[in-house]
Design an enzyme around this catalytic site. Structure first.
Site, PDB file in Angstrom:
ATOM      1  N   ASP A 121       1.234  -0.877  -4.939  1.00  0.00           N
ATOM      2  CA  ASP A 121      -0.455  -0.220  -5.153  1.00  0.00           C
ATOM      3  C   ASP A 121      -0.010   0.721  -6.610  1.00  0.00           C
ATOM      4  O   ASP A 121      -1.102   0.842  -7.342  1.00  0.00           O
ATOM      5  CB  ASP A 121      -2.277  -0.455  -4.138  1.00  0.00           C
ATOM      6  CG  ASP A 121      -1.916   0.593  -3.541  1.00  0.00           C
ATOM      7  OD1 ASP A 121      -0.574   0.875  -3.513  1.00  0.00           O
ATOM      8  OD2 ASP A 121      -2.148   0.616  -3.308  1.00  0.00           O
ATOM      9  N   HIS A 122       0.476   1.642  -5.473  1.00  0.00           N
ATOM     10  CA  HIS A 122       0.455   3.404  -5.986  1.00  0.00           C
ATOM     11  C   HIS A 122       1.311   4.644  -5.710  1.00  0.00           C
ATOM     12  O   HIS A 122       1.580   3.458  -4.845  1.00  0.00           O
ATOM     13  CB  HIS A 122      -1.335   3.828  -6.429  1.00  0.00           C
ATOM     14  CG  HIS A 122      -1.839   3.711  -4.733  1.00  0.00           C
ATOM     15  ND1 HIS A 122      -1.344   4.937  -3.747  1.00  0.00           N
ATOM     16  CD2 HIS A 122      -2.971   3.580  -4.850  1.00  0.00           C
ATOM     17  CE1 HIS A 122      -2.188   4.865  -2.880  1.00  0.00           C
ATOM     18  NE2 HIS A 122      -2.324   4.001  -3.530  1.00  0.00           N
ATOM     19  N   SER A 166      -5.877   2.218  -4.870  1.00  0.00           N
ATOM     20  CA  SER A 166      -5.835   0.603  -5.153  1.00  0.00           C
ATOM     21  C   SER A 166      -6.701  -0.559  -5.448  1.00  0.00           C
ATOM     22  O   SER A 166      -6.153  -1.279  -6.316  1.00  0.00           O
ATOM     23  CB  SER A 166      -6.132   0.655  -3.257  1.00  0.00           C
ATOM     24  OG  SER A 166      -5.049   0.806  -2.879  1.00  0.00           O
ATOM     25  N   GLU A 224       1.043  -1.199  -0.275  1.00  0.00           N
ATOM     26  CA  GLU A 224      -0.082   0.232   0.055  1.00  0.00           C
ATOM     27  C   GLU A 224       0.984   1.027  -0.269  1.00  0.00           C
ATOM     28  O   GLU A 224       1.882   1.440   0.914  1.00  0.00           O
ATOM     29  CB  GLU A 224      -0.773   0.033   1.107  1.00  0.00           C
ATOM     30  CG  GLU A 224      -1.701   1.077   1.819  1.00  0.00           C
ATOM     31  CD  GLU A 224      -3.170   1.822   0.378  1.00  0.00           C
ATOM     32  OE1 GLU A 224      -2.944   2.282  -0.534  1.00  0.00           O
ATOM     33  OE2 GLU A 224      -3.984   0.777   0.074  1.00  0.00           O
ATOM     34  N   HIS A 284      -2.221   3.344   5.478  1.00  0.00           N
ATOM     35  CA  HIS A 284      -2.812   4.046   4.381  1.00  0.00           C
ATOM     36  C   HIS A 284      -3.330   4.719   4.914  1.00  0.00           C
ATOM     37  O   HIS A 284      -3.634   4.376   6.761  1.00  0.00           O
ATOM     38  CB  HIS A 284      -4.167   2.809   4.040  1.00  0.00           C
ATOM     39  CG  HIS A 284      -5.350   2.965   3.639  1.00  0.00           C
ATOM     40  ND1 HIS A 284      -6.388   3.557   3.552  1.00  0.00           N
ATOM     41  CD2 HIS A 284      -6.129   3.193   1.988  1.00  0.00           C
ATOM     42  CE1 HIS A 284      -7.236   4.262   2.973  1.00  0.00           C
ATOM     43  NE2 HIS A 284      -7.000   3.570   2.021  1.00  0.00           N
TER      44      HIS A 284
END
Length: 621
Positions: free
Chosen positions: A476-477, A306, A271, A422
């Site tokens: 994920d990013h 995500s 994440e 997150h």
């Protein structure tokens, strides 16, 4: 007719008041996020005004009718109060979405869409995350409350009306015509003018740099547009079928004479582990693992949230539209991703996500993708480790993951998505002040997840399956970086991607190849010598192709070697040598027309292949 003119004037005053509120929210958007944006120009202001008029017109069309419908009944105090309250609440709700995106933009890099706010599982996340957002960004909430109070006080009322005159048919005809003219004018404003097509999200790029598109747009507009047209893909026909295949085809044939290598496969999705967090003291374990891995230093995400990452990584399907693939109606399309392909090879398959079951619709995706088993917060067994917001801390969940892997029949394919880095970036109390704070708020939790990853590998090394396993790690990013290069439309997507095989000393080195999340699936299959004919919008790491494609708010981004092309509104809007021009200041689109045409041809073929195959449910052979 005097009262009717007052009603018309009243609506006009209320309409302009809402426009001013949108402009105020845009100014706040810029002031809070100016490090992530380019200069606020007069052109940006004009473009923003156009999109504000469009959104406010859509939202308030019903209120125009309520203000101008013929009849004496609308001049009663009760009717006026009901209309005023409804006008206030509806417009305040949409204004609130602008305020939410003032903060949320730094995590997603785009304005929110209808699909993002209604995706299954998001309602549970909101319950857990909104309190933390309010705690961290309390000043936004305070400004919004003050604005809410001021808005109510500033909404003008209808005063001095008279009921003496009884309306006759002629009055009704006149007022009906007046109403029709008003509705027509508002519909023209709503479509953005008299041009052939109503303005779209992609039109934001006409009013400034690509980076400033979110500043030009407003969130009510992007929500309305993606609600009206939930699945915003359109069939395109740039080329006939024969020419299209010559330029680009997503059909990949993986051929080999070697025996398939039945190694276990573990895909770890981290994440928010963007490049902006790597090699800066927050990720000592991952930095060390990179030196022992096949590492793509030019790795790219295929999305900014995500739910874009999972289908990209595991099924080689990017989200080249304003709604994420996983939350669109296309999410039930037949796909032939890693779970199904490896299952045919005798693999047991599983997906792990430490958040509550249903989070981000991952459990539903796991079913569609063909995973045998899904493990979320509800399936976790181990020490109490709930983070108090939305899931199990990464350290304990990764240990649970390791123990479950040891119970699976080999070969197995399993993927895990971490959660602790997150927002709200909660880490266990026992680790407070143990990890470096870094330069951005997320980096302490990044350091914690890196530590959890170290503990996982320490445990995994002791397991029998470890040396017979290929590990693939990808973010994920990106998160919100603090460097100028992080805010460009290159930097917003750069992530670490690596392949690690403890039994293969040759799978090592730092590589310059442009590599994206959708390349992971064909690369794993190629590495394992698995014969397959698949639909993949990526490519294997073994081939010479060097392209990357991703999408953000109406613009397609295409990288090939050292060149980067931004394509929107059916034309090139930027062309750069991104490796030397890291801040994308030198636009070469008029100097290198041959290369631009060549790149345009490819991206058009890519778009045509993606759109038409997704629409026609042709993601499998």
């Amino acid at each position: 007719m005097n009262n009717y003119k007052k009603s018309t004037s009243l609506f006009f005053k209320r309409f302009i008041l809402i426009i001013l509120m949108y402009q105020l929210s845009r100014v706040l958007f810029y002031l809070i996020n100016f490090k992530l944006l380019d200069t606020f120009t007069f052109q940006t202001f004009l473009g923003g005004l156009l999109f504000d008029f469009t959104a406010v017109s859509y939202i308030n069309l019903i209120f125009l009718i309520a203000h101008l419908i013929p009849g004496r009944f609308k001049y009663t105090n009760r009717y006026q109060l009901i209309v005023k309250i409804a006008y206030y609440l509806v417009n305040l709700l949409f204004i609130a979405t602008n305020f939410i995106d003032i903060i949320y933009y730094r995590f997603t890099g785009r304005r929110s869409t209808f699909g993002m706010i209604t995706a299954k599982g998001m309602q549970h996340e909101a319950i857990g995350l909104i309190p933390s957002f309010l705690q961290e960004f309390w000043y936004i909430a305070v400004v919004f409350i003050i604005l809410s109070i001021l808005l109510w006080k500033m909404i003008p009322d209808l005063n001095g009306t008279s009921f003496t005159k009884k309306l006759i048919k002629k009055d009704y005809y006149k007022k009906t015509v007046f109403l029709a003219v008003g509705v027509t004018l508002l519909m023209i404003l709503g479509r953005g003018g008299l041009q052939k097509k109503p303005i779209r999200i992609v039109d934001g790029i006409k009013f400034g740099s690509i980076t400033n598109t979110p500043l030009v747009l407003n969130t009510p507009f992007t929500i309305i547009k993606t609600f009206i047209k939930k699945d915003d893909l359109e069939k395109v026909s740039y080329f006939d079928s024969i020419e299209l295949k010559k330029i680009y085809s997503p059909v990949i044939s993986l051929k080999t004479t070697k025996t398939p290598d039945k190694k276990n496969v573990i895909v770890l999705i981290l994440e928010s582990f963007g490049n902006e967090n790597i090699g800066r003291g927050q990720t000592p374990f991952l930095d060390s693992l990179i030196t022992k891995s096949y590492y793509f230093k030019n790795g790219f995400a295929n999305g900014k949230v995500s739910i874009d990452a999972v289908p990209s990584i595991l099924s080689s399907v990017p989200s080249l539209m304003n709604n994420s693939f996983i939350s669109s109606s296309y999410s039930v399309n037949k796909i032939n991703g890693l779970p199904k392909i490896l299952k045919k090879e005798g693999y047991s398959t599983s997906f792990f996500h430490g958040a509550f079951n249903g989070s981000q619709n991952f459990d539903q995706y796991a079913k569609v993708a063909g995973f045998d088993q899904y493990y979320g917060k509800d399936q976790y067994i181990g020490p109490e480790a709930f983070d108090g917001k939305w899931g199990i801390f990464d350290e304990e969940f990764l240990q649970f993951f390791s123990s479950k892997l040891s119970s699976f029949q080999e070969p197995f394919f399993s993927s895990l998505f971490t959660i602790s880095s997150h927002n709200p970036y909660t880490i266990p109390k026992k680790y407070i002040r143990k990890f470096p704070k870094g330069t951005t708020r997320i980096q302490e939790s990044i350091a914690y997840t890196d530590y959890a990853l170290r503990r996982f590998f320490e445990t995994a090394k002791k397991q029998n399956w470890y040396k017979n396993t290929l590990f693939v790690i990808s973010a994920d990013h990106t998160s919100s970086g603090d460097r100028n290069t992080d805010k460009t439309n290159i930097g917003k997507f750069r992530i670490p991607i690596l392949f690690f095989d403890p039994s293969n000393p040759d799978l090592i080195g730092v590589h310059d190849k442009n590599f994206q999340q959708i390349d992971i699936m064909p690369s794993i299959l190629d590495y394992l010598n698995i014969k397959a004919e698949i639909v993949s919008f990526g490519k294997s790491y073994k081939v010479k192709d060097d392209f990357v494609v991703y999408y953000l708010e109406g613009t397609y981004h295409y990288i090939d070697g050292d060149f980067y092309l931004a394509f929107g509104n059916n034309k090139t809007i930027g062309f750069y040598k991104w490796k030397e021009d890291t801040l994308l200041k030198n636009n070469l689109m008029k100097r290198n027309t041959f290369k631009v045409k060549e790149a345009e041809k490819f991206i058009k073929a890519y778009i045509q292949s993606f759109n038409n195959r997704v629409i026609n449910n042709q993601l499998t052979l």
